[in-house]
Motif scaffolding. Structure first.
Motif, PDB file in Angstrom:
ATOM      1  N   ALA A  17       0.820  -1.286  -0.013  1.00 25.17           N
ATOM      2  CA  ALA A  17      -0.132   0.030  -0.045  1.00 25.17           C
ATOM      3  C   ALA A  17       0.879   1.424  -0.238  1.00 25.17           C
ATOM      4  O   ALA A  17       0.426   2.160  -0.641  1.00 25.17           O
ATOM      5  N   GLU A  18       2.129   1.333   0.869  1.00 29.98           N
ATOM      6  CA  GLU A  18       2.901   2.454   0.766  1.00 29.98           C
ATOM      7  C   GLU A  18       3.210   2.755  -0.615  1.00 29.98           C
ATOM      8  O   GLU A  18       3.667   3.885  -1.100  1.00 29.98           O
ATOM      9  N   ILE A  19       3.727   1.778  -1.292  1.00 28.68           N
ATOM     10  CA  ILE A  19       4.289   2.175  -2.715  1.00 28.68           C
ATOM     11  C   ILE A  19       3.338   2.457  -3.690  1.00 28.68           C
ATOM     12  O   ILE A  19       3.600   3.375  -4.542  1.00 28.68           O
ATOM     13  N   ARG A  20       2.207   1.826  -3.574  1.00 28.83           N
ATOM     14  CA  ARG A  20       0.962   2.064  -4.218  1.00 28.83           C
ATOM     15  C   ARG A  20       0.566   3.657  -4.197  1.00 28.83           C
ATOM     16  O   ARG A  20       0.496   4.427  -4.934  1.00 28.83           O
ATOM     17  N   ASN A  21       0.565   4.060  -2.908  1.00 31.36           N
ATOM     18  CA  ASN A  21       0.179   5.455  -2.379  1.00 31.36           C
ATOM     19  C   ASN A  21       1.381   6.434  -2.726  1.00 31.36           C
ATOM     20  O   ASN A  21       1.070   7.635  -3.147  1.00 31.36           O
ATOM     21  N   GLU A  22       2.494   5.935  -2.784  1.00 31.57           N
ATOM     22  CA  GLU A  22       3.602   6.793  -3.331  1.00 31.57           C
ATOM     23  C   GLU A  22       3.516   7.075  -4.837  1.00 31.57           C
ATOM     24  O   GLU A  22       3.818   8.278  -5.198  1.00 31.57           O
ATOM     25  N   MET A  23       3.109   5.997  -5.537  1.00 29.48           N
ATOM     26  CA  MET A  23       3.050   6.112  -7.199  1.00 29.48           C
ATOM     27  C   MET A  23       1.843   7.308  -7.241  1.00 29.48           C
ATOM     28  O   MET A  23       1.834   7.996  -8.238  1.00 29.48           O
ATOM     29  N   ILE A  24       0.709   6.936  -6.601  1.00 26.90           N
ATOM     30  CA  ILE A  24      -0.555   7.618  -6.842  1.00 26.90           C
ATOM     31  C   ILE A  24      -1.116   8.034  -5.703  1.00 26.90           C
ATOM     32  O   ILE A  24      -2.109   7.293  -4.960  1.00 26.90           O
ATOM     33  N   PRO A  25      -0.662   9.153  -4.975  1.00 27.93           N
ATOM     34  CA  PRO A  25      -1.320   9.586  -3.698  1.00 27.93           C
ATOM     35  C   PRO A  25      -2.356   9.678  -3.581  1.00 27.93           C
ATOM     36  O   PRO A  25      -3.417  10.304  -4.273  1.00 27.93           O
ATOM     37  N   LEU A  26      -3.373   8.800  -2.645  1.00 25.83           N
ATOM     38  CA  LEU A  26      -4.773   8.797  -2.628  1.00 25.83           C
ATOM     39  C   LEU A  26      -5.362  10.270  -2.214  1.00 25.83           C
ATOM     40  O   LEU A  26      -6.406  10.323  -2.634  1.00 25.83           O
ATOM     41  N   GLN A  27      -4.817  10.927  -1.382  1.00 29.39           N
ATOM     42  CA  GLN A  27      -5.297  12.291  -1.018  1.00 29.39           C
ATOM     43  C   GLN A  27      -5.567  13.115  -2.521  1.00 29.39           C
ATOM     44  O   GLN A  27      -6.396  13.885  -2.434  1.00 29.39           O
ATOM     45  N   ASP A  28      -4.674  13.030  -3.480  1.00 30.29           N
ATOM     46  CA  ASP A  28      -4.615  13.725  -4.710  1.00 30.29           C
ATOM     47  C   ASP A  28      -5.860  13.076  -5.384  1.00 30.29           C
ATOM     48  O   ASP A  28      -6.184  14.081  -6.211  1.00 30.29           O
ATOM     49  N   VAL A  29      -5.716  11.949  -5.495  1.00 27.88           N
ATOM     50  CA  VAL A  29      -7.119  11.508  -6.305  1.00 27.88           C
ATOM     51  C   VAL A  29      -8.181  11.934  -5.451  1.00 27.88           C
ATOM     52  O   VAL A  29      -9.126  12.384  -6.420  1.00 27.88           O
ATOM     53  N   LEU A  30      -8.482  11.911  -4.345  1.00 31.79           N
ATOM     54  CA  LEU A  30      -9.803  12.353  -3.587  1.00 31.79           C
ATOM     55  C   LEU A  30      -9.839  13.924  -3.739  1.00 31.79           C
ATOM     56  O   LEU A  30     -10.908  14.301  -4.218  1.00 31.79           O
ATOM     57  N   ARG A  31      -8.755  14.661  -3.831  1.00 30.90           N
ATOM     58  CA  ARG A  31      -8.943  16.061  -4.133  1.00 30.90           C
ATOM     59  C   ARG A  31      -9.455  16.291  -5.530  1.00 30.90           C
ATOM     60  O   ARG A  31     -10.242  17.112  -5.835  1.00 30.90           O
ATOM     61  N   ALA A  32      -8.848  15.597  -6.545  1.00 33.21           N
ATOM     62  CA  ALA A  32      -9.123  15.675  -8.014  1.00 33.21           C
ATOM     63  C   ALA A  32     -10.669  15.446  -8.122  1.00 33.21           C
ATOM     64  O   ALA A  32     -11.379  16.097  -8.897  1.00 33.21           O
ATOM     65  N   MET A  33     -11.020  14.091  -7.577  1.00 38.76           N
ATOM     66  CA  MET A  33     -12.634  13.802  -7.873  1.00 38.76           C
ATOM     67  C   MET A  33     -13.698  14.599  -7.125  1.00 38.76           C
ATOM     68  O   MET A  33     -14.653  14.520  -7.416  1.00 38.76           O
ATOM     69  N   SER A  34     -13.129  15.153  -6.083  1.00 37.20           N
ATOM     70  CA  SER A  34     -14.120  15.947  -5.012  1.00 37.20           C
ATOM     71  C   SER A  34     -15.499  15.048  -5.149  1.00 37.20           C
ATOM     72  O   SER A  34     -16.549  15.671  -5.459  1.00 37.20           O
ATOM     73  N   ILE A  35     -15.512  13.986  -4.238  1.00 36.19           N
ATOM     74  CA  ILE A  35     -16.243  13.202  -4.227  1.00 36.19           C
ATOM     75  C   ILE A  35     -17.443  13.715  -2.913  1.00 36.19           C
ATOM     76  O   ILE A  35     -17.028  14.299  -2.247  1.00 36.19           O
ATOM     77  N   LYS A  36     -18.407  13.692  -3.426  1.00 42.56           N
ATOM     78  CA  LYS A  36     -19.389  14.351  -2.517  1.00 42.56           C
ATOM     79  C   LYS A  36     -20.433  13.053  -1.603  1.00 42.56           C
ATOM     80  O   LYS A  36     -20.482  12.222  -1.984  1.00 42.56           O
ATOM     81  N   LYS A  37     -20.823  13.562  -0.572  1.00 40.90           N
ATOM     82  CA  LYS A  37     -21.076  12.438   0.161  1.00 40.90           C
ATOM     83  C   LYS A  37     -22.627  11.999  -0.289  1.00 40.90           C
ATOM     84  O   LYS A  37     -23.163  10.692   0.170  1.00 40.90           O
ATOM     85  N   ASP A  38     -23.433  12.473  -1.170  1.00 44.52           N
ATOM     86  CA  ASP A  38     -24.586  11.969  -1.811  1.00 44.52           C
ATOM     87  C   ASP A  38     -24.075  11.117  -3.078  1.00 44.52           C
ATOM     88  O   ASP A  38     -24.916  10.670  -3.782  1.00 44.52           O
ATOM     89  N   ASP A  39     -23.083  11.186  -3.345  1.00 40.45           N
ATOM     90  CA  ASP A  39     -22.508  10.557  -4.603  1.00 40.45           C
ATOM     91  C   ASP A  39     -22.874   8.943  -4.866  1.00 40.45           C
ATOM     92  O   ASP A  39     -22.649   8.534  -3.612  1.00 40.45           O
ATOM     93  N   VAL A  40     -23.167   8.535  -5.951  1.00 37.49           N
ATOM     94  CA  VAL A  40     -23.288   7.084  -5.851  1.00 37.49           C
ATOM     95  C   VAL A  40     -22.193   6.727  -6.949  1.00 37.49           C
ATOM     96  O   VAL A  40     -22.280   7.065  -8.180  1.00 37.49           O
TER      97      VAL A  40
END
Length: 181
Positions: A17-40
Protein backbone atom coordinates in the motif's frame (compact mmCIF):
# COMPACT_ATOMS: atom_id res chain seq x y z
CA UNK A 1 -8.08 -7.03 -0.44
CA UNK A 2 -5.67 -5.37 1.92
CA UNK A 3 -3.69 -8.13 3.53
CA UNK A 4 -0.49 -7.33 5.38
CA UNK A 5 -0.78 -3.70 4.26
CA UNK A 6 -0.71 -4.67 0.60
CA UNK A 7 -2.97 -5.06 -2.38
CA UNK A 8 -3.89 -8.52 -3.60
CA UNK A 9 -6.17 -9.30 -6.49
CA UNK A 10 -6.64 -11.65 -9.37
CA UNK A 11 -4.43 -10.52 -12.22
CA UNK A 12 -2.54 -8.07 -10.01
CA UNK A 13 0.86 -8.42 -8.49
CA UNK A 14 1.40 -7.79 -4.82
CA UNK A 15 1.99 -4.07 -4.38
CA UNK A 16 2.47 -2.77 -0.84
CA UNK A 17 0.00 0.00 0.00
CA UNK A 18 2.84 2.43 0.79
CA UNK A 19 4.37 2.04 -2.69
CA UNK A 20 0.98 2.25 -4.38
CA UNK A 21 0.19 5.43 -2.46
CA UNK A 22 3.59 6.87 -3.36
CA UNK A 23 2.91 6.24 -7.05
CA UNK A 24 -0.64 7.60 -6.87
CA UNK A 25 -1.22 9.60 -3.67
CA UNK A 26 -4.75 8.82 -2.54
CA UNK A 27 -5.26 12.32 -1.14
CA UNK A 28 -4.52 13.75 -4.60
CA UNK A 29 -7.02 11.35 -6.18
CA UNK A 30 -9.68 12.35 -3.65
CA UNK A 31 -8.95 16.05 -4.09
CA UNK A 32 -9.21 15.81 -7.89
CA UNK A 33 -12.38 13.74 -7.84
CA UNK A 34 -14.23 15.96 -5.34
CA UNK A 35 -16.44 13.12 -4.14
CA UNK A 36 -19.61 14.34 -2.46
CA UNK A 37 -21.36 12.50 0.37
CA UNK A 38 -24.44 11.94 -1.81
CA UNK A 39 -22.45 10.52 -4.77
CA UNK A 40 -23.14 6.99 -5.93
CA UNK A 41 -19.96 5.72 -7.55
CA UNK A 42 -19.77 2.85 -10.02
CA UNK A 43 -16.24 1.51 -10.34
CA UNK A 44 -15.73 -0.42 -13.55
CA UNK A 45 -12.99 -3.05 -13.29
CA UNK A 46 -12.81 -2.74 -9.52
CA UNK A 47 -10.20 -5.46 -9.08
CA UNK A 48 -10.19 -6.46 -5.45
CA UNK A 49 -11.44 -3.09 -4.26
CA UNK A 50 -8.43 -0.83 -3.70
CA UNK A 51 -10.30 2.30 -4.83
CA UNK A 52 -13.74 0.92 -3.98
CA UNK A 53 -13.11 1.02 -0.25
CA UNK A 54 -11.40 4.40 -0.42
CA UNK A 55 -14.43 5.89 -2.18
CA UNK A 56 -16.81 4.18 0.26
CA UNK A 57 -15.44 6.40 3.04
CA UNK A 58 -16.76 9.51 1.26
CA UNK A 59 -19.64 8.49 -1.04
CA UNK A 60 -23.16 7.38 -0.16
CA UNK A 61 -22.78 4.13 -2.11
CA UNK A 62 -20.13 2.39 -4.23
CA UNK A 63 -20.76 -0.30 -6.81
CA UNK A 64 -17.72 -2.50 -7.47
CA UNK A 65 -18.23 -4.00 -10.91
CA UNK A 66 -15.71 -6.68 -11.76
CA UNK A 67 -15.57 -9.63 -14.17
CA UNK A 68 -13.37 -11.93 -12.06
CA UNK A 69 -15.25 -13.98 -9.48
CA UNK A 70 -12.21 -14.21 -7.18
CA UNK A 71 -12.10 -10.41 -6.91
CA UNK A 72 -15.81 -10.24 -6.12
CA UNK A 73 -15.23 -12.71 -3.28
CA UNK A 74 -12.39 -10.53 -1.95
CA UNK A 75 -14.57 -7.40 -2.04
CA UNK A 76 -17.46 -9.16 -0.33
CA UNK A 77 -15.14 -10.60 2.33
CA UNK A 78 -13.74 -7.16 3.11
CA UNK A 79 -17.27 -5.85 3.40
CA UNK A 80 -18.59 -2.35 3.91
CA UNK A 81 -22.18 -1.33 4.49
CA UNK A 82 -22.26 0.95 1.45
CA UNK A 83 -20.28 -1.27 -0.99
CA UNK A 84 -22.12 -3.53 -3.41
CA UNK A 85 -20.20 -5.96 -5.63
CA UNK A 86 -21.38 -7.17 -9.03
CA UNK A 87 -19.76 -9.79 -11.18
CA UNK A 88 -20.33 -8.63 -14.74
CA UNK A 89 -18.67 -8.17 -18.11
CA UNK A 90 -19.34 -4.47 -18.71
CA UNK A 91 -18.98 -5.03 -22.45
CA UNK A 92 -22.20 -7.08 -22.25
CA UNK A 93 -24.10 -5.53 -19.34
CA UNK A 94 -23.95 -2.79 -16.76
CA UNK A 95 -25.78 -4.20 -13.74
CA UNK A 96 -26.58 -0.86 -12.07
CA UNK A 97 -28.09 2.37 -13.35
CA UNK A 98 -28.43 4.81 -10.45
CA UNK A 99 -24.84 6.04 -10.23
CA UNK A 100 -23.79 9.69 -10.37
CA UNK A 101 -20.07 9.08 -10.80
CA UNK A 102 -18.25 6.47 -12.91
CA UNK A 103 -14.62 5.52 -12.26
CA UNK A 104 -12.16 3.13 -13.85
CA UNK A 105 -8.47 2.49 -13.42
CA UNK A 106 -8.53 -0.47 -15.79
CA UNK A 107 -10.33 0.86 -18.86
CA UNK A 108 -7.36 -0.29 -20.97
CA UNK A 109 -8.30 -3.91 -20.11
CA UNK A 110 -11.77 -3.56 -21.63
CA UNK A 111 -12.04 -4.23 -25.35
CA UNK A 112 -15.23 -2.17 -25.44
CA UNK A 113 -13.80 0.86 -23.62
CA UNK A 114 -14.85 3.35 -26.31
CA UNK A 115 -18.42 2.03 -26.37
CA UNK A 116 -18.45 1.88 -22.58
CA UNK A 117 -17.69 5.59 -22.36
CA UNK A 118 -20.66 6.26 -24.64
CA UNK A 119 -22.93 4.03 -22.51
CA UNK A 120 -21.76 5.79 -19.34
CA UNK A 121 -22.59 9.18 -20.84
CA UNK A 122 -26.10 7.95 -21.62
CA UNK A 123 -26.56 6.48 -18.14
CA UNK A 124 -25.15 9.30 -16.03
CA UNK A 125 -27.53 12.05 -14.93
CA UNK A 126 -26.92 15.66 -15.85
CA UNK A 127 -23.96 16.80 -13.76
CA UNK A 128 -22.68 13.23 -13.54
CA UNK A 129 -18.94 12.66 -13.70
CA UNK A 130 -16.50 10.20 -15.17
CA UNK A 131 -12.98 9.74 -13.79
CA UNK A 132 -10.44 7.59 -15.63
CA UNK A 133 -7.05 6.61 -14.21
CA UNK A 134 -4.63 5.36 -16.85
CA UNK A 135 -0.94 4.72 -17.40
CA UNK A 136 0.99 7.53 -19.07
CA UNK A 137 2.30 6.75 -22.57
CA UNK A 138 5.91 6.80 -21.36
CA UNK A 139 5.41 4.43 -18.40
CA UNK A 140 8.31 1.99 -18.76
CA UNK A 141 6.93 -1.10 -17.02
CA UNK A 142 3.59 -1.43 -18.82
CA UNK A 143 2.98 -3.30 -22.10
CA UNK A 144 1.96 -0.96 -24.96
CA UNK A 145 -1.55 -2.40 -25.11
CA UNK A 146 -2.14 -1.69 -21.40
CA UNK A 147 -2.61 2.03 -21.76
CA UNK A 148 -4.87 4.60 -23.34
CA UNK A 149 -3.16 7.77 -24.50
CA UNK A 150 -4.61 10.96 -22.97
CA UNK A 151 -5.51 12.53 -26.33
CA UNK A 152 -7.30 9.33 -27.37
CA UNK A 153 -9.29 9.28 -24.12
CA UNK A 154 -10.16 12.97 -24.52
CA UNK A 155 -11.35 12.41 -28.10
CA UNK A 156 -13.57 9.45 -27.19
CA UNK A 157 -15.05 11.21 -24.14
CA UNK A 158 -15.72 14.40 -26.14
CA UNK A 159 -17.34 12.43 -28.95
CA UNK A 160 -19.60 10.76 -26.38
CA UNK A 161 -20.70 14.21 -25.14
CA UNK A 162 -18.52 14.69 -22.06
CA UNK A 163 -16.80 17.95 -21.16
CA UNK A 164 -13.34 17.72 -19.65
CA UNK A 165 -12.92 19.14 -16.17
CA UNK A 166 -9.18 18.47 -15.99
CA UNK A 167 -6.30 16.05 -15.66
CA UNK A 168 -3.99 15.32 -12.75
CA UNK A 169 -0.56 13.93 -13.55
CA UNK A 170 1.14 11.38 -11.36
CA UNK A 171 4.53 9.77 -11.88
CA UNK A 172 3.32 6.87 -14.04
CA UNK A 173 -0.41 7.61 -14.32
CA UNK A 174 -2.84 10.35 -15.19
CA UNK A 175 -6.36 10.92 -13.90
CA UNK A 176 -8.79 12.64 -16.26
CA UNK A 177 -12.14 13.86 -15.06
CA UNK A 178 -15.10 14.56 -17.32
CA UNK A 179 -18.66 15.68 -16.66
CA UNK A 180 -22.03 15.62 -18.36
CA UNK A 181 -23.79 18.95 -18.74
Amino acid sequence: CFMDGGFHGFGHSYIPAEIRNEMIPLQDVLRAMSIKKDDVIAEFGAGSGYYTFLFAKFARKVYAIESFHENIKLIMAKGAQNVFAYEADVCSEIPVNDFTYAFSSSLHDMECWENLIGKLYEMLPRGGRLAVMEFKPETPFVPPNARIFPDELDRVAKNAGFFKKGTVDFRYHYLSIFYKQ
